[in-house]
Design an enzyme around this catalytic site. Structure first.
Site, PDB file in Angstrom:
ATOM      1  CE  LYS A 192      -6.440   6.516  30.181  1.00  0.00           C
ATOM      2  NZ  LYS A 192      -5.928   6.756  28.820  1.00  0.00           N
TER       3      LYS A 192
ATOM      4  CD  GLU B 207     -10.326   6.444   6.991  1.00  0.00           C
ATOM      5  OE1 GLU B 207      -9.708   5.377   6.907  1.00  0.00           O
ATOM      6  OE2 GLU B 207      -9.765   7.537   7.244  1.00  0.00           O
TER       7      GLU B 207
ATOM      8  CB  CYS C  23      -6.200   3.531  33.044  1.00  0.00           C
ATOM      9  SG  CYS C  23      -4.923   3.402  31.783  1.00  0.00           S
ATOM     10  CB  SER C  24      -2.894  -0.063  35.822  1.00  0.00           C
ATOM     11  OG  SER C  24      -1.572  -0.298  36.245  1.00  0.00           O
ATOM     12  N   GLY C  25      -1.502   1.520  32.803  1.00  0.00           N
ATOM     13  CA  GLY C  25      -0.790   1.189  31.564  1.00  0.00           C
ATOM     14  C   GLY C  25      -1.680   0.308  30.706  1.00  0.00           C
TER      15      GLY C  25
ATOM     16  CG  ASP D  60      -8.426  -5.614  40.135  1.00  0.00           C
ATOM     17  OD1 ASP D  60      -9.267  -5.030  40.857  1.00  0.00           O
ATOM     18  OD2 ASP D  60      -7.278  -5.166  39.958  1.00  0.00           O
TER      19      ASP D  60
HETATM   20  C1  GLA Z   1      -0.839   4.988  30.184  1.00  0.00           C
HETATM   21  C2  GLA Z   1      -2.256   4.817  29.699  1.00  0.00           C
HETATM   22  C3  GLA Z   1      -2.429   5.533  28.396  1.00  0.00           C
HETATM   23  C4  GLA Z   1      -2.112   7.005  28.584  1.00  0.00           C
HETATM   24  C5  GLA Z   1      -0.714   7.160  29.147  1.00  0.00           C
HETATM   25  C6  GLA Z   1      -0.431   8.596  29.535  1.00  0.00           C
HETATM   26  O1  GLA Z   1       0.061   4.321  29.375  1.00  0.00           O
HETATM   27  O2  GLA Z   1      -2.606   3.483  29.613  1.00  0.00           O
HETATM   28  O3  GLA Z   1      -3.743   5.380  27.911  1.00  0.00           O
HETATM   29  O4  GLA Z   1      -3.059   7.567  29.445  1.00  0.00           O
HETATM   30  O5  GLA Z   1      -0.523   6.362  30.295  1.00  0.00           O
HETATM   31  O6  GLA Z   1       0.816   8.762  30.050  1.00  0.00           O
END
Ligand code: GLA
Length: 728
Positions: free
Chosen positions: A476, A614, A526-528, A534
């Site tokens: 990731k 669950e 992933c970027s936050g 994109d």
């Molecule tokens: C970002 C990602 C989260 C996690 C954190 C780790 O916010 O989007 O899924 O991986 O960083 O710091």
């Protein structure tokens, strides 16, 4: 033939199954745009009406003809200096500090196969069926060449554009603007559909009427951004989900961009997209060239639904690559929301063990496994395993988890560095910091200068060593801040735009090297969350963490907006705990599962902490995901409700290619006493075939035209699904 050249009239027609894109070299050698839309057979240049237009300049070649002005004419690659005062796509500053150029047609080439862009992501054609047109424009005074690339995917109804600018002179030429694609429309009243947002609230659809003047979206954050996605739709005002003309533009690039739509003095509309021109000033040295990244264009004459289907198809089949392009991805559990930084080897193993017992197939170890990373203030850049925290080597941790029959994945954030890290202490000049200015911090971290090869080399070396030493099937790759303080400590410090463009090339190079070295690796972007969601990233990572917001109800909006330009298979989506960590909302397990299933499915909580009931639901969800995966990822996706307008329910549907099967998912977003009945009309079925539902048979025509009542479920945020099978 997908590309036709009419020598007599000097017209290029790019034909796909349903659309025509046309341009003409006019009598002065200017490249005019004559048509884009539903398929036609004529040279459409008869549509251009020349009149004397006051205060619109005339090129010298037109002599006394005041009716010829590029300020009015539709063009392929409008440039500053031509007397066109609208938003142009191209602008240069020569070595005398003078702006203005004069691009004329020089030659063309038609090539079987799809062009590629060295160092940049771009759509590809596996069977070489796509075709390429290259149109060469030249400015003789500057000795500057502009190569316009057009890719034609006939069956897919896709036209792509890119451009290469070559400095053939012996002087530096500065590109102050070099966008990729421009579309001019002589007629039409348009809205721009764009997808704005923020961290944890990405890709909210917004529809803006294009009035006189211009409307722009874009990013100056160094990434494509949470705030504005680089995908837009220009739609005639009466266009809806199932009706009307619309034109999509998707930028295959993950950095700064701009997209401007303008209505001019005669009510004509222009839209242009490319790399951000603010602070661009890209110095092109003699013999150097600049590649303007690709824009994927699609036209639909039947609304957004069909436009989305075509984008889903091209991204899934001609952008995404690698082993997991079409294969079912492992159902994963990620420890981030379960532990944040507070874990050790034992805790991770226990999370993995419980998950594997319920059927989860991969454990992903998120942030906090390296250096002294016990919180988010330190250690980014120190890519060595914290064996004390993990209570063993990463090899041991990964092998122990793999012994449960699971795969193992790892989080990285290669582009970043904390000041409190060995990397920063050893190489302070590798981070973007302006000399004698204190840098802007974000999440207490700085950005590494990925425009420098030695930086990318070092990061590759240290991360590859970690991967080599353990059993890793998935990475990731995160990026957790916007870029600032752009200064490259290399000779001559280039312009901000040049550094950031080469920064993106460095990021792409990192991912390409990673995938070349580990061809079976599944890379998740992933970027936050979805700050770099994109088509450029999708060339490397077939799935992207869609948002840091895992609340199922927030996700309805985020995933709805995302679905316009991107296939469901690219949407990373997990079931997390309640109350939700981002919103505090409580949504039941079933609803969380249904929403997460409309994506690349996984879990993001400690399954040891849920009830036995669950746990049974987890098993069932995993079973369902496997059972319906072929529909969820390979089926056609239909939006049955408008999530931004209907606040009672959200529904969507997947239909298999042969229409023999469909899955409908419905989430109730509100609840009332004595409420009116609600209905949904299905889409994409075979009208003449009966489908079985709860022992009853309903014809496709009935389900699509009369619809189905929505279950009157008591309680908030309830959800259900319907599986329909054709009885042929
Ligand atoms: C970002 C990602 C989260 C996690 C954190 C780790 O916010 O989007 O899924 O991986 O960083 O710091």
């Amino acid at each position: 033939m997908a590309i036709l050249w009419d020598q007599k009239n000097k017209v290029f027609s790019l034909n796909t199954k349903n659309t025509t894109y046309q341009m003409k070299i006019d009598k002065f050698g200017f490249l005019l745009h004559t048509y884009y839309g539903e398929k036609i057979n004529n040279d459409a240049s008869y549509l251009i009406v020349n009149q004397d237009r006051g205060f619109s300049g005339n090129p010298y070649d037109a002599e006394n003809d005041r009716t010829y002005s590029l300020d009015v004419l539709p063009q392929e690659y409008p440039f500053y200096g031509s007397g066109d005062y609208r938003t142009t796509a191209f602008d240069v500053i020569d070595s005398n500090n003078t702006s203005g150029c004069d691009l004329r047609f020089e030659s063309y080439e038609i090539i079987q196969g799809k062009y590629a862009l060295s160092g940049l992501p771009a759509s590809y054609s596996e069977n070489n069926k796509a075709m390429t047109l290259v149109v060469n424009l030249i400015d003789n005074r500057l000795n500057l060449k502009v190569q316009l690339y057009y890719g034609v995917f006939e069956d897919e109804d896709v036209i792509t554009r890119a451009a290469k600018i070559i400095n053939n002179s012996d002087k530096t030429i500065t590109l102050s603007k070099a966008l990729t694609a421009n579309l001019d429309f002589l007629t039409g009243d348009f809205d721009l559909i764009h997808f704005h947002g923020r961290h944890a609230g990405e890709r909210t659809m917004e529809r803006t009427h294009i009035e006189h003047g211009s409307f722009s979206i874009g990013s100056r954050r160094g990434t494509s951004s949470h705030q504005h996605n680089p995908f837009v739709i220009l739609a005639e005002r009466d266009t809806t989900e199932h009706f009307g003309n619309c034109f999509g533009m998707s930028f295959v690039y993950s950095g700064n961009f701009e997209c401007t739509a303008e209505k001019d003095q005669y009510g004509q509309t222009r839209i242009a997209m490319g790399v951000l021109s603010e602070r661009f000033n890209y110095a092109l040295e003699p013999n150097e060239s600049f590649l303007a990244p690709e824009v994927i264009m699609i036209h639909s004459n039947s609304g957004f639904e069909s436009l989305s289907h075509k984008y889903h198809n091209i991204i899934r089949h001609n952008i995404c690559r690698g082993e997991y392009k079409l294969k079912r991805r492992p159902i994963l559990i990620n420890n981030w929301e379960a532990t944040y930084f507070d874990f050790d080897g034992e805790k991770l193993f226990n999370i993995a063990k419980q998950a594997s017992e319920l059927g989860v197939e991969m454990m992903v170890l998120d942030d906090g496994w390296f250096g002294s990373r016990d919180d988010d203030n330190q250690a980014l850049g120190d890519w060595w395993v914290n064996e004390k925290k993990l209570q063993g080597t990463l090899k041991e941790v990964s092998e122990r988890i793999c012994s449960l029959g699971m795969k193992f994945g790892l989080w990285i954030e290669p582009e970043m560095v904390n000041e409190n890290s060995d990397l920063y202490r050893n190489h302070p000049d590798w981070a973007f910091v302006i000399p004698n200015k204190k840098p802007i911090r974000s999440r207490n971290q700085l950005v590494l200068d990925f425009s420098r090869k030695e930086v990318v080399d070092y990061i590759c070396e240290s991360i590859f060593k970690v991967i080599d030493d353990a059993k890793i099937s998935y990475i990731k790759m995160d990026m957790n801040r916007s870029i600032s303080d752009v200064y490259s400590a290399v000779k001559g410090n280039p312009s901000e735009g040049k550094i950031l463009y080469h920064y993106m090339l460095g990021v792409y190079d990192f991912m390409e090297r990673l995938l070349t070295r580990y061809p079976n690796l599944l890379l998740e972007g992933c970027s936050g969350g979805g700050g770099r969601f994109d088509a450029g990233m999708m060339y490397y990572s077939p799935q992207i963490w869609c948002s840091d917001n895992t609340d199922a109800i927030s996700r309805l909006h985020i995933q709805y907006g995302t679905s316009f330009g991107y296939p469901i298979s690219t949407v990373g989506s997990h079931v997390s705990t309640v109350p939700n960590h981002q919103t505090g909302r409580v949504v039941d397990f079933n609803t969380r599962g249904i929403v997460a299933m409309a994506g690349s499915f996984g879990y993001e909580l400690d399954l040891n902490l849920i009830s036995d009931d669950e746990k049974e639901e987890v098993k069932k969800q995993i079973e369902d995901y496997k059972k319906y995966w072929h529909l969820l990822h390979n089926g056609k996706y239909y939006r049955l409700t408008n999530c931004e307008e209907d606040n009672q329910k959200t529904a969507w549907q997947f239909v298999s290619e042969d229409k023999s099967e469909a899955l409908v998912q419905v989430v109730k977003c509100d609840t009332h006493c004595n409420a009116p009945a609600e209905y949904i009309k299905l889409r994409g079925l075979d009208a003449d075939v009966a489908y079985e539902l709860d022992g009853n048979l309903y014809y496709g025509s009935t389900l699509m035209n009369a619809g189905l009542p929505v279950d009157a479920m008591n309680g908030e945020y309830k959800a259900y699904k319907i599986h329909l099978v054709a009885k042929r």
